[in-house]
Enzyme design. Structure first.
Site, PDB file in Angstrom:
ATOM      1  N   GLY A  91      -9.077   3.922   6.749  1.00 45.68           N
ATOM      2  CA  GLY A  91      -8.944   5.297   6.812  1.00 45.68           C
ATOM      3  C   GLY A  91      -7.509   5.511   7.341  1.00 45.68           C
ATOM      4  O   GLY A  91      -7.186   6.600   6.872  1.00 45.68           O
ATOM      5  N   MET A 120     -11.509  -6.040   5.366  1.00 37.85           N
ATOM      6  CA  MET A 120     -10.751  -5.063   6.109  1.00 37.85           C
ATOM      7  C   MET A 120     -10.519  -5.682   7.432  1.00 37.85           C
ATOM      8  O   MET A 120     -11.200  -6.217   7.913  1.00 37.85           O
ATOM      9  CB  MET A 120     -11.557  -3.893   6.340  1.00 37.85           C
ATOM     10  N   GLY A 130      -3.258   4.015   7.693  1.00 44.26           N
ATOM     11  CA  GLY A 130      -2.319   2.909   7.843  1.00 44.26           C
ATOM     12  C   GLY A 130      -1.768   2.487   9.312  1.00 44.26           C
ATOM     13  O   GLY A 130      -2.141   3.544  10.170  1.00 44.26           O
ATOM     14  N   SER A 180       0.765  -1.342  -0.055  1.00 40.81           N
ATOM     15  CA  SER A 180      -0.093   0.071   0.101  1.00 40.81           C
ATOM     16  C   SER A 180       0.953   1.273  -0.062  1.00 40.81           C
ATOM     17  O   SER A 180       1.499   1.588   0.996  1.00 40.81           O
ATOM     18  CB  SER A 180      -0.999   0.051   1.190  1.00 40.81           C
TER      19      SER A 180
HETATM   20  C1  DX5 Z   1      -6.388   1.534   5.279  1.00 35.96           C
HETATM   21  C2  DX5 Z   1      -6.107   1.143   4.088  1.00 35.96           C
HETATM   22  C3  DX5 Z   1      -4.929   0.376   4.095  1.00 35.96           C
HETATM   23  C4  DX5 Z   1      -3.584   0.367   4.561  1.00 35.96           C
HETATM   24  C5  DX5 Z   1      -2.913  -0.341   5.341  1.00 35.96           C
HETATM   25  O1  DX5 Z   1      -7.664   2.141   5.396  1.00 35.96           O
HETATM   26  O2  DX5 Z   1      -6.928   0.581   3.563  1.00 35.96           O
HETATM   27  O3  DX5 Z   1      -4.618  -0.236   2.655  1.00 35.96           O
HETATM   28  O4  DX5 Z   1      -2.670   1.355   3.889  1.00 35.96           O
HETATM   29  O5  DX5 Z   1      -1.630  -0.027   6.098  1.00 35.96           O
HETATM   30  P1  DX5 Z   1      -1.151  -1.112   7.142  1.00 35.96           P
HETATM   31  O6  DX5 Z   1      -0.587  -2.283   6.296  1.00 35.96           O
HETATM   32  O7  DX5 Z   1      -0.078  -0.309   7.499  1.00 35.96           O
HETATM   33  O8  DX5 Z   1      -2.066  -1.484   8.170  1.00 35.96           O
HETATM   34 ZN    ZN Z   2      -6.560  -0.433   1.356  1.00 39.35          ZN
END
Ligand code: DX5
Ligand code: ZN
Length: 216
Positions: free
Chosen positions: A141, A136, A143, A7
């Site tokens: 929202g 999810m 990372g 991501s």
């Molecule tokens: C959160 C995003 C994810 C995020 C994942 O809403 O959809 O794609 O970037 O980040 P990590 O891997 O750090 O949890």
């Molecule tokens: Zn995502």
């Protein structure tokens, strides 16, 4: 072997091209689009996807965290997305169907995404036409959040529905996926792992991708 979709939300946006090249060994590239309404954050829009398309051949896995996503399907397809995920919570079922139809018309792969609150069975009206389901494992929202263990059960339930109704459909898991969780996520039935901080938060993104792929 599972696919890894880093991501770019965890990349340095001042050096986005460099950071995309750093993950060129990945299977896909995950692009998080947020509108400040469906989720409390605002990130990437159509022009940025257009620019990303020009600087990589990676498969662009675009995660739309926006209200009423049907409004933007054509634009993101034309910008160069290879796959679009729309959230089932983001509109009425008839307009989710319209969004999937617009993806089909543009020749782009079709996916629906589930917030942690949404039950696996919500995919049933769409499952046979999908290329992917995104589960999810954090609230969408941001990372860098902690993996929600309770979502392993949702992953298993989605896996069972995919096996029954559309076995070639991919199952992507997004949120808090890293060395401590990837193995269980794969065991529960994921075929695509999204990883932001677990890839970009390390010195060597290529080897982080490689170890995620081998996590089981
Ligand atoms: C959160 C995003 C994810 C995020 C994942 O809403 O959809 O794609 O970037 O980040 P990590 O891997 O750090 O949890
Ligand atoms: Zn995502």
């Amino acid at each position: 072997m599972v696919k890894v979709s880093p991501s770019i939300l965890s990349a340095d946006f001042c050096n986005l091209e460099r950071d995309i090249r750093r993950v060129s060994c990945a299977d896909w590239l995950h692009v998080d689009v947020m509108d400040g309404a469906f989720v409390p954050n605002i990130t990437i829009g159509v022009p940025v996807v257009q620019s990303i398309r020009k600087c990589t051949d990676l498969f662009l896995d675009v995660h739309l965290m926006v209200d009423k996503p049907v409004r933007y399907i054509d634009s993101f397809c034309k910008a160069g997305a290879d796959l679009l995920s729309v959230h089932l919570e983001a509109d009425h079922p008839t307009r989710i169907t319209d969004a999937l139809r617009a993806m089909e018309a543009n020749g782009v792969k079709k996916a629906v995404a589930l917030r942690p609150i949404t039950s696996a069975r919500a995919i049933l009206p769409y499952i046979e036409q999908l290329d992917m389901v995104l589960v999810m494992t954090v609230e969408p929202g941001f990372g860098g959040q902690k993996f929600m263990e309770g979502q392993l059960e949702t992953i298993r339930e989605v896996r069972a529905l995919i096996d029954k109704y559309n076995p070639s459909c991919e199952l992507e898991v997004d949120g808090g996926v890293g060395p401590g969780t990837a193995e269980r996520v794969i065991e529960a039935g994921a075929t695509v792992l999204v990883a932001g901080s677990a890839v970009y938060g390390t010195q060597d993104p290529a080897s982080a991708i490689d170890s995620l792929r081998r996590a089981n």
